[in-house]
Design a protein around this motif. Structure first.
Motif: not given
Length: 344
Positions: A11-13, A35-36, A179-181, A184-185
């Motif tokens: 999310f921060a990225g 991972s991607s 919740t983004t805190g 993302r995992s």
């Protein structure tokens, strides 16, 4: 100037990519994801389509990335940045770490709270809470970007500690995050059914942001400060609200409290002093780099209650990182960050 983002799919990225795309002096050099690797960033974040059509590379090529970059943002969980920092010490590139690896003066404090051995203890990074450490930020090679809870909590009480208006014992910080805190995992506690129509505390008396807040409070108080910090999870996407309680020193007036805030923040672009009796809301700072601060004196208990609100992904992460980059490279501090909050 060329910027690379290591860990661009969190999310921060992703928020960094959004902000850097709007920065008039920045061109993206590389973005990575282990991972991607090989995928286009728009496969995960379609909102970037037609603006950032970039293939994700691997940070295995970090030295080549460094050679092609003026600044590298590391948007990874703790434990990764110190390895990269150690590897790139001799390279002509500046590093902004959005994780916790370089935030502590004493690496032993990091090891005690994060339960990880520090692999680059010799490096002395600059703590990048820009409003408080601007002069050090200017000359930083490796910069430790503060956490979201810490930024919100520190900015709330530092003016009063600096002015000697509050007691250093008995400080309570009660903070809530979107919740983004949590990143993302996939985690059970972040699932929709866990968060929706729910509200709960976590990390009680053990959250790793506690010593980070204490470190800066102690700097400005001139002596060790121990606090009670309790974080909570809100059923919202983004935002931090910290409510901070402190005992006033004998005879302190409302006018002195207001003056202390004005003395430190009146000329700060990103800090909006809402004043006594005004209570900040996270919706009023959403998607912006602003921090709203309000306060109230409770004459009955002899306490001051200071409330601060920010967007955890912007001023609490990516926006603060860009703000620090601007200072590190001699640009106007608010370049690329002048967006008003979005409402509703």
């Amino acid at each position: 100037m060329k910027a690379s983002v290591i860990g661009a799919t969190g999310f921060a990225g992703a928020e960094l990519l959004r902000l850097l795309d709007g920065h008039p002096e920045v061109e993206l050099a590389a973005i990575t994801s282990e991972s991607s690797t090989g995928e286009n960033i728009t496969a995960m974040y379609p909102h970037l389509a037609s603006r950032i059509e970039t293939t994700l590379s691997s940070m295995k090529d970090i030295e080549q990335i460094a050679d092609n970059s003026d600044v590298i943002f590391i948007a990874l969980p703790h434990g990764h940045a110190m390895k990269i920092g150690r590897q790139l010490k001799t390279r002509n590139v500046k590093i902004v770490d959005l994780g916790g690896d370089y935030r502590f003066k004493d690496p032993k404090v990091f090891e005690a709270w994060y339960k990880v051995e520090h692999e680059d203890p010799e490096t002395k990074a600059v703590y990048g809470l820009t409003e408080l450490y601007r002069e050090q930020v200017r000359d930083a090679k490796i910069l430790a970007n503060p956490g979201c809870y810490t930024t919100c909590s520190i900015l709330a009480l530092v003016p009063l500690l600096n002015a000697g208006l509050i007691k250093t014992s008995g400080i309570i910080v009660d903070a809530k995050s979107g919740t983004t805190g949590a990143g993302r995992s996939l985690k059970l506690g972040s699932l929709y059914c866990s968060v929706n129509e729910n509200f709960h505390a976590y990390g009680v008396a053990s959250h790793r942001h506690t010593p980070e807040i204490e470190q800066v409070y102690s700097d400005y108080a001139g002596k060790d400060v121990i606090i009670q910090f309790t974080p909570h999870l809100l059923p919202v996407d983004r935002g931090i609200l910290a409510t901070c309680y402190a005992d006033l020193c004998e005879g302190v007036t409302a006018a002195q409290v207001s003056k202390a805030f004005a003395d430190m923040y009146a000329n700060e672009y990103f800090i909006r002093l809402r004043g006594q009796g005004v209570f900040p809301e996270i919706k009023n700072v959403r998607a912006s780099n602003y921090v709203d601060i309000g306060w109230q004196l409770d004459q009955r208990t002899g306490r001051v209650i200071v409330m601060s609100a920010l967007d955890n992904l912007v001023k609490g992460a990516a926006g603060q990182a860009v703000q620090n980059m601007n200072v590190m490279f001699g640009m106007q501090e608010n370049t690329g960050l002048t967006q008003l909050p979005i409402y509703p």
